[in-house]
Write a protein that holds these residues in place. Structure first.
Motif, PDB file in Angstrom:
ATOM      1  N   UNK A   1      65.186 -10.048  10.425  1.00 49.23           N
ATOM      2  CA  UNK A   1      65.908 -10.524   9.241  1.00 49.23           C
ATOM      3  C   UNK A   1      66.520 -11.894   9.542  1.00 49.23           C
ATOM      4  N   UNK A   2      66.155 -12.895   8.732  1.00 46.35           N
ATOM      5  CA  UNK A   2      66.721 -14.229   8.939  1.00 46.35           C
ATOM      6  C   UNK A   2      67.780 -14.565   7.885  1.00 46.35           C
ATOM      7  N   UNK A   3      67.748 -13.871   6.744  1.00 46.72           N
ATOM      8  CA  UNK A   3      68.779 -14.045   5.716  1.00 46.72           C
ATOM      9  C   UNK A   3      69.229 -12.659   5.255  1.00 46.72           C
ATOM     10  N   UNK A   4      70.507 -12.391   5.406  1.00 48.31           N
ATOM     11  CA  UNK A   4      71.067 -11.104   4.996  1.00 48.31           C
ATOM     12  C   UNK A   4      72.186 -11.363   3.997  1.00 48.31           C
ATOM     13  N   UNK A   5      71.906 -11.095   2.726  1.00 49.40           N
ATOM     14  CA  UNK A   5      72.902 -11.238   1.658  1.00 49.40           C
ATOM     15  C   UNK A   5      73.444  -9.843   1.374  1.00 49.40           C
TER      16      UNK A   5
END
Length: 246
Positions: free
Chosen positions: A7-11
């Motif tokens: 995971x490189x972007x976790x919103x």
């Protein structure tokens, strides 16, 4: 759930709030008087409401929705331009954001000067920019206008220059927000080809466009937003088809 290492972007349950003034204030003096007297009245506006999604390394996500749905706002938060009111955003890797047309450019400087200025803002050395200078100008197709001030450029020309600089290197994450809509068809094809090449080499893409066909061509995942709320997210074809049938 993706493996956390991918995971490189976790919103994570992100809400973004703005304060809208309830009254018209015509000058700075009046503003400060009301501020001191605590007479300023604001209305809370939630541009993004409790949105969560995770982007894996090398994935291409399209964000779709009508104007005012929160697409650009959440991209700005991911880019670090603004902070969430609630929730968290975790980003791993370098980001090349193309969010606002002309951001990072000085209208009074020439394109030549702006290339070095924009490169500096992206963290590149002058030597590095000199080495890639011809590549940037060639891609942007702006040799004839290199020593003209940016303020005399059309929106399409500024978009070409901004895209050429941002994609000169292959960042971990590329964010493109509708800036290509102002370009001509030939140049949009050229940009799509470069983005496809970047995806093949492992770059992660976040892409906002009102062209559902473009989203389908470039993206494998889609997040559909409506008035700040996530309606659906999943496979690009499925979400785009549902959006078109709404």
């Amino acid at each position: 759930m993706k493996e956390q290492k991918d995971v490189v972007i976790d919103v994570n349950h992100v809400t973004i709030r703005f304060n809208k003034a309830n009254q018209k204030i015509d000058n700075l003096k009046e503003y400060f008087i009301k501020l001191v007297k605590r007479e300023l009245m604001f209305q809370e506006f939630l541009a993004v409401k409790d949105v969560s999604f995770q982007v894996g390394r090398g994935e291409a996500w399209g964000l779709i929705g009508t104007n005012g749905s929160g697409k650009s706002t959440i991209l700005k938060a991911i880019s670090g331009i603004m902070k969430p009111y609630k929730g968290t955003i975790t980003v791993k890797g370098s980001i090349a954001p193309l969010i606002e047309l002309g951001a990072g450019f000085d209208g009074n400087l020439t394109a030549r000067e702006n290339i070095f200025l924009n490169g500096c803002l992206l963290g590149h050395s002058e030597k590095y920019m000199q080495e890639h200078f011809e590549e940037i100008v060639e891609f942007a197709e702006l040799w004839d206008f290199l020593d003209s001030p940016i303020k005399n450029y059309s929106s399409g020309m500024r978009a070409r220059l901004g895209f050429a600089i941002a994609t000169m290197v292959k960042p971990d994450i590329l964010i493109v927000d509708e800036v290509l809509a102002v370009g001509d068809y030939k140049f949009r094809q050229k940009c799509e080809q470069r983005m496809s090449e970047m995806l093949e080499s492992g770059t992660t893409l976040l892409f906002v466009s009102h062209s559902i066909d473009e989203v389908k061509r470039l993206c494998d995942h889609v997040l559909w937003l409506d008035k700040g709320t996530a309606v659906m997210l999943g496979a690009a074809d499925d979400i785009c088809d549902a959006y078109m049938k709404r």
